[in-house]
Write an enzyme that holds these catalytic residues in place. Structure first.
Site, PDB file in Angstrom:
ATOM      1  N   ASN A 154       0.813  -1.204   0.000  1.00 31.41           N
ATOM      2  CA  ASN A 154       0.000   0.000   0.000  1.00 31.41           C
ATOM      3  C   ASN A 154       0.854   1.265   0.000  1.00 31.41           C
ATOM      4  O   ASN A 154       2.079   1.218  -0.042  1.00 31.41           O
ATOM      5  CB  ASN A 154      -0.968  -0.032   1.200  1.00 31.41           C
ATOM      6  CG  ASN A 154      -2.293   0.611   0.887  1.00 31.41           C
ATOM      7  OD1 ASN A 154      -2.368   1.597   0.165  1.00 31.41           O
ATOM      8  ND2 ASN A 154      -3.361   0.046   1.431  1.00 31.41           N
ATOM      9  N   HIS A 161      23.531   0.319  12.447  1.00 32.40           N
ATOM     10  CA  HIS A 161      24.794   0.954  12.818  1.00 32.40           C
ATOM     11  C   HIS A 161      25.173   0.510  14.226  1.00 32.40           C
ATOM     12  O   HIS A 161      24.306   0.134  15.016  1.00 32.40           O
ATOM     13  CB  HIS A 161      24.656   2.482  12.792  1.00 32.40           C
ATOM     14  CG  HIS A 161      24.024   3.005  11.552  1.00 32.40           C
ATOM     15  ND1 HIS A 161      24.706   3.143  10.364  1.00 32.40           N
ATOM     16  CD2 HIS A 161      22.753   3.422  11.298  1.00 32.40           C
ATOM     17  CE1 HIS A 161      23.891   3.621   9.435  1.00 32.40           C
ATOM     18  NE2 HIS A 161      22.703   3.786   9.980  1.00 32.40           N
ATOM     19  N   GLY A 180      -0.743  -1.413   8.825  1.00 27.11           N
ATOM     20  CA  GLY A 180      -0.172  -0.095   8.564  1.00 27.11           C
ATOM     21  C   GLY A 180       0.668   0.437   9.709  1.00 27.11           C
ATOM     22  O   GLY A 180       0.450   0.117  10.873  1.00 27.11           O
ATOM     23  N   LYS A 207      -1.586 -14.698  19.599  1.00 28.08           N
ATOM     24  CA  LYS A 207      -2.185 -16.026  19.525  1.00 28.08           C
ATOM     25  C   LYS A 207      -1.667 -16.735  18.294  1.00 28.08           C
ATOM     26  O   LYS A 207      -1.147 -16.124  17.358  1.00 28.08           O
ATOM     27  CB  LYS A 207      -3.710 -15.961  19.501  1.00 28.08           C
ATOM     28  CG  LYS A 207      -4.315 -15.380  18.228  1.00 28.08           C
ATOM     29  CD  LYS A 207      -5.831 -15.464  18.297  1.00 28.08           C
ATOM     30  CE  LYS A 207      -6.472 -14.996  16.992  1.00 28.08           C
ATOM     31  NZ  LYS A 207      -7.894 -15.265  16.959  1.00 28.08           N
ATOM     32  N   THR A 266      10.988  -6.650  16.244  1.00 29.98           N
ATOM     33  CA  THR A 266      12.408  -6.639  16.589  1.00 29.98           C
ATOM     34  C   THR A 266      13.033  -8.024  16.550  1.00 29.98           C
ATOM     35  O   THR A 266      14.256  -8.140  16.517  1.00 29.98           O
ATOM     36  CB  THR A 266      12.617  -6.053  18.000  1.00 29.98           C
ATOM     37  OG1 THR A 266      11.929  -6.880  18.946  1.00 29.98           O
ATOM     38  CG2 THR A 266      12.091  -4.632  18.090  1.00 29.98           C
ATOM     39  N   LYS A 267      12.199  -9.066  16.592  1.00 27.85           N
ATOM     40  CA  LYS A 267      12.678 -10.453  16.603  1.00 27.85           C
ATOM     41  C   LYS A 267      11.867 -11.278  15.614  1.00 27.85           C
ATOM     42  O   LYS A 267      10.734 -10.924  15.278  1.00 27.85           O
ATOM     43  CB  LYS A 267      12.540 -11.053  18.000  1.00 27.85           C
ATOM     44  CG  LYS A 267      13.413 -10.379  19.028  1.00 27.85           C
ATOM     45  CD  LYS A 267      13.242 -10.993  20.395  1.00 27.85           C
ATOM     46  CE  LYS A 267      14.116 -10.223  21.383  1.00 27.85           C
ATOM     47  NZ  LYS A 267      13.849 -10.586  22.754  1.00 27.85           N
TER      48      LYS A 267
END
Length: 195
Positions: free
Chosen positions: A83, A113, A147, A188, A170-171
């Site tokens: 989108n 970085h 979004g 879930k 992040t994982k």
């Protein structure tokens, strides 16, 4: 070893390298063409994306504006929809499976970085830019990313997942999960026909 090879291996690389700057300019020119196409210029839009991306499967639809670093490191499977206003920083490979839904303002990053400021900017004293490395991102088949979500470097998202709007991933996420939050967590498991 070239700077491009270092970049794709996840090593520190010089982002101002001449070879990478050429690819950068090629991508910027193609993005200008794509982002300025009229909505009914379907053939022109499709050809431009084919010239920009590493792979574009049949039925891929990307709304404009669309942004990326190099384009050639992005591989998108068939029938995936991206989108408005998405940014893919493809300093390493970004692989998106088939039948994906990617909401507006989603950001997928491969570049990173060092956290330590001296390590991050110390290279400037030696005439080079700040230190950068990049880790690939892989997104499975049938994934819906809500979004304003952000996918960080090195993340793998399994098949059939739903990423809640506004999540920061992040994982890595296993197959068949609904996740949400900052940082996102598994809400879930899904996978039945009535989910």
């Amino acid at each position: 070893m070239s700077e491009k090879e270092k970049m794709l291996r996840g090593e520190f690389y010089n982002s101002r390298d001449e070879e990478l700057i050429k690819v950068y300019h090629k991508a910027r020119n193609l993005l200008d063409i794509f982002n300025n196409c009229k909505s009914n210029e379907m053939v022109k839009r499709g050809k431009t994306l084919e010239n920009l991306l590493g792979f574009k499967g049949k039925g891929v639809w990307i709304e404009k504006p669309f942004y990326c670093d190099y384009g050639e490191n992005i591989y998108i499977g068939e029938n995936t929809f991206i989108n408005f206003n998405c940014t893919l920083l493809d300093c390493n490979k970004i692989k998106i499976g088939k039948n994906g839904l990617i909401g507006p303002n989603v950001q997928i990053y491969t570049a990173s970085h060092p956290l330590d400021s001296y390590e991050r900017v110390g290279n400037i004293e030696n005439g080079g830019p700040y230190r950068t490395y990049a880790n690939p991102v892989s997104i499975g088949d049938n994934v819906w990313i809500g979004g304003n979500s952000c996918i960080l470097p090195g993340v793998t998202i399994g098949d059939n997942c739903v990423i809640g709007a506004g999540s920061v991933v992040t994982k890595s996420i296993p197959d068949n999960c609904v996740v949400a939050g900052n940082p996102c967590k598994v809400i879930k498991s899904i996978g039945g026909k009535n989910d």
